[in-house]
Motif scaffolding. Structure first.
Motif, mmCIF file in Angstrom:
data_model
loop_
_atom_site.group_PDB
_atom_site.id
_atom_site.type_symbol
_atom_site.label_atom_id
_atom_site.label_comp_id
_atom_site.label_asym_id
_atom_site.label_seq_id
_atom_site.Cartn_x
_atom_site.Cartn_y
_atom_site.Cartn_z
ATOM 1 N N ARG A 29 -15.512 0.256 10.626
ATOM 2 C CA ARG A 29 -16.080 0.746 9.363
ATOM 3 C C ARG A 29 -17.321 1.603 9.624
ATOM 4 N NH1 ARG A 29 -20.248 -0.962 6.567
ATOM 5 N NH2 ARG A 29 -20.340 -3.019 7.524
ATOM 6 N N GLU A 30 -18.200 1.113 10.493
ATOM 7 C CA GLU A 30 -19.430 1.842 10.775
ATOM 8 C C GLU A 30 -19.151 3.155 11.514
ATOM 9 O OE1 GLU A 30 -21.833 -1.120 12.743
ATOM 10 O OE2 GLU A 30 -22.589 -1.884 10.826
ATOM 11 N N SER A 31 -18.120 3.171 12.359
ATOM 12 C CA SER A 31 -17.789 4.415 13.075
ATOM 13 C C SER A 31 -17.302 5.495 12.111
ATOM 14 C CB SER A 31 -16.749 4.157 14.161
ATOM 15 O OG SER A 31 -15.465 3.959 13.596
ATOM 16 N N LYS A 32 -16.755 5.052 10.982
ATOM 17 C CA LYS A 32 -16.298 5.997 9.958
ATOM 18 C C LYS A 32 -17.389 6.278 8.922
ATOM 19 C CE LYS A 32 -11.480 4.699 10.432
ATOM 20 N NZ LYS A 32 -10.788 5.975 10.601
ATOM 21 N N LYS A 33 -18.577 5.677 9.165
ATOM 22 C CA LYS A 33 -19.734 5.855 8.283
ATOM 23 C C LYS A 33 -19.433 5.434 6.846
ATOM 24 C CE LYS A 33 -21.917 9.363 11.153
ATOM 25 N NZ LYS A 33 -22.134 8.488 12.213
ATOM 26 N N LEU A 34 -18.752 4.294 6.711
ATOM 27 C CA LEU A 34 -18.419 3.748 5.397
ATOM 28 C C LEU A 34 -19.282 2.518 5.123
ATOM 29 C CD1 LEU A 34 -14.524 3.870 5.574
ATOM 30 C CD2 LEU A 34 -16.009 5.396 4.279
ATOM 31 N N SER A 35 -19.721 2.385 3.891
ATOM 32 C CA SER A 35 -20.428 1.171 3.480
ATOM 33 C C SER A 35 -19.392 0.142 3.034
ATOM 34 C CB SER A 35 -21.382 1.479 2.328
ATOM 35 O OG SER A 35 -20.648 1.769 1.151
ATOM 36 N N LEU A 36 -19.841 -1.080 2.835
ATOM 37 C CA LEU A 36 -18.947 -2.110 2.307
ATOM 38 C C LEU A 36 -18.400 -1.683 0.947
ATOM 39 C CD1 LEU A 36 -21.018 -5.281 3.228
ATOM 40 C CD2 LEU A 36 -18.856 -4.591 4.264
ATOM 41 N N ARG A 37 -19.250 -1.099 0.134
ATOM 42 C CA ARG A 37 -18.808 -0.639 -1.199
ATOM 43 C C ARG A 37 -17.822 0.531 -1.098
ATOM 44 N NH1 ARG A 37 -21.472 -3.310 -5.224
ATOM 45 N NH2 ARG A 37 -23.456 -4.224 -4.598
ATOM 46 N N ASP A 38 -17.983 1.379 -0.097
ATOM 47 C CA ASP A 38 -17.019 2.469 0.113
ATOM 48 C C ASP A 38 -15.624 1.907 0.381
ATOM 49 O OD1 ASP A 38 -18.993 4.471 -0.132
ATOM 50 O OD2 ASP A 38 -19.329 4.542 2.048
ATOM 51 N N VAL A 39 -15.565 0.862 1.187
ATOM 52 C CA VAL A 39 -14.267 0.239 1.502
ATOM 53 C C VAL A 39 -13.700 -0.423 0.251
ATOM 54 C CG1 VAL A 39 -13.069 -1.485 2.904
ATOM 55 C CG2 VAL A 39 -14.864 -0.073 3.932
ATOM 56 N N GLU A 40 -14.557 -1.065 -0.517
ATOM 57 C CA GLU A 40 -14.111 -1.688 -1.772
ATOM 58 C C GLU A 40 -13.471 -0.638 -2.679
ATOM 59 O OE1 GLU A 40 -15.988 -4.797 -4.898
ATOM 60 O OE2 GLU A 40 -17.202 -3.009 -4.547
ATOM 61 N N ALA B 112 -12.250 2.310 -1.735
ATOM 62 C CA ALA B 112 -11.068 2.875 -1.070
ATOM 63 C C ALA B 112 -9.845 1.977 -1.223
ATOM 64 C CB ALA B 112 -11.361 3.117 0.407
ATOM 65 N N THR B 113 -10.074 0.674 -1.352
ATOM 66 C CA THR B 113 -8.959 -0.263 -1.533
ATOM 67 C C THR B 113 -8.694 -0.531 -3.012
ATOM 68 O OG1 THR B 113 -10.372 -2.235 -1.373
ATOM 69 C CG2 THR B 113 -9.382 -1.413 0.679
ATOM 70 N N GLU B 114 -9.302 0.298 -3.871
ATOM 71 C CA GLU B 114 -9.161 0.148 -5.326
ATOM 72 C C GLU B 114 -9.507 -1.264 -5.772
ATOM 73 O OE1 GLU B 114 -5.233 1.629 -6.142
ATOM 74 O OE2 GLU B 114 -5.875 3.690 -5.761
ATOM 75 N N LYS B 115 -10.567 -1.791 -5.170
ATOM 76 C CA LYS B 115 -11.146 -3.109 -5.468
ATOM 77 C C LYS B 115 -10.209 -4.270 -5.148
ATOM 78 C CE LYS B 115 -14.603 -1.292 -8.419
ATOM 79 N NZ LYS B 115 -15.612 -1.550 -9.363
ATOM 80 N N GLU B 116 -9.179 -4.015 -4.330
ATOM 81 C CA GLU B 116 -8.332 -5.113 -3.860
ATOM 82 C C GLU B 116 -9.128 -6.011 -2.919
ATOM 83 O OE1 GLU B 116 -4.371 -4.236 -2.450
ATOM 84 O OE2 GLU B 116 -4.332 -2.443 -3.706
ATOM 85 N N ILE B 117 -10.095 -5.410 -2.208
ATOM 86 C CA ILE B 117 -10.950 -6.155 -1.289
ATOM 87 C C ILE B 117 -12.384 -5.920 -1.726
ATOM 88 C CG2 ILE B 117 -11.685 -6.466 1.102
ATOM 89 C CD1 ILE B 117 -8.951 -5.256 1.886
ATOM 90 N N SER B 118 -13.046 -6.972 -2.177
ATOM 91 C CA SER B 118 -14.429 -6.822 -2.623
ATOM 92 C C SER B 118 -15.347 -6.647 -1.422
ATOM 93 C CB SER B 118 -14.866 -8.047 -3.439
ATOM 94 O OG SER B 118 -15.020 -9.170 -2.591
ATOM 95 N N ASN B 119 -16.507 -6.058 -1.679
ATOM 96 C CA ASN B 119 -17.455 -5.890 -0.583
ATOM 97 C C ASN B 119 -17.926 -7.246 -0.070
ATOM 98 O OD1 ASN B 119 -20.122 -6.522 -1.947
ATOM 99 N ND2 ASN B 119 -19.463 -4.825 -3.222
ATOM 100 N N LEU C 160 -4.756 -7.435 5.071
ATOM 101 C CA LEU C 160 -4.628 -6.579 6.256
ATOM 102 C C LEU C 160 -3.941 -5.272 5.919
ATOM 103 C CD1 LEU C 160 -3.627 -9.276 8.893
ATOM 104 C CD2 LEU C 160 -5.866 -8.203 8.581
ATOM 105 N N LEU C 161 -2.935 -5.322 5.070
ATOM 106 C CA LEU C 161 -2.237 -4.112 4.650
ATOM 107 C C LEU C 161 -3.187 -3.188 3.885
ATOM 108 C CD1 LEU C 161 0.386 -2.502 4.487
ATOM 109 C CD2 LEU C 161 0.914 -3.764 2.403
ATOM 110 N N SER C 162 -3.981 -3.742 2.989
ATOM 111 C CA SER C 162 -4.936 -2.933 2.237
ATOM 112 C C SER C 162 -5.957 -2.272 3.145
ATOM 113 C CB SER C 162 -5.681 -3.786 1.200
ATOM 114 O OG SER C 162 -4.798 -4.223 0.208
ATOM 115 N N LEU C 163 -6.406 -2.994 4.162
ATOM 116 C CA LEU C 163 -7.391 -2.437 5.090
ATOM 117 C C LEU C 163 -6.796 -1.372 5.992
ATOM 118 C CD1 LEU C 163 -9.319 -5.662 6.162
ATOM 119 C CD2 LEU C 163 -10.217 -3.732 4.828
ATOM 120 N N SER C 164 -5.507 -1.454 6.237
ATOM 121 C CA SER C 164 -4.865 -0.520 7.166
ATOM 122 C C SER C 164 -4.668 0.867 6.580
ATOM 123 C CB SER C 164 -3.527 -1.074 7.659
ATOM 124 O OG SER C 164 -2.574 -1.047 6.609
ATOM 125 N N ASP C 165 -4.715 0.979 5.285
ATOM 126 C CA ASP C 165 -4.467 2.285 4.639
ATOM 127 C C ASP C 165 -5.582 3.256 4.818
ATOM 128 O OD1 ASP C 165 -1.968 1.520 3.814
ATOM 129 O OD2 ASP C 165 -2.660 0.829 1.854
#
Length: 64
Positions: free
Chosen positions: A20-31, A33-40, A59-64
């Motif tokens: 996540r950090e290598s892609k310069k994404l915050s926890l909220r960015d990932v949240e 990106a997963t359309e809130k399927e995975i909360s921060n 895992l599937l949501s994170l892989s996208d």
């Protein structure tokens, strides 16, 4: 990714945080990106090894 000395394996949570950090994404960015399927908060627990075995759907949501 760096090679690690034998016995110094990276946990799944550490791997997620590094990725996540290598892609310069915050926890909220990932949240978002997963359309809130995975909360921060849930991702934070994964990264801090408080959750050891996420479900296949997570895992599937994170892989996208």
């Amino acid at each position: 990714m760096q090679k690690r000395a034998k016995g110094d394996e990276m946990s799944f949570g550490q791997f997620l945080r590094t990725l996540r950090e290598s892609k310069k994404l915050s926890l909220r960015d990932v949240e978002e990106a997963t359309e809130k399927e995975i909360s921060n908060a849930y991702l934070s627990q994964l990264e801090n090894d408080k959750i050891k075995q996420p479900s296949p759907s997570i895992l599937l949501s994170l892989s996208d």
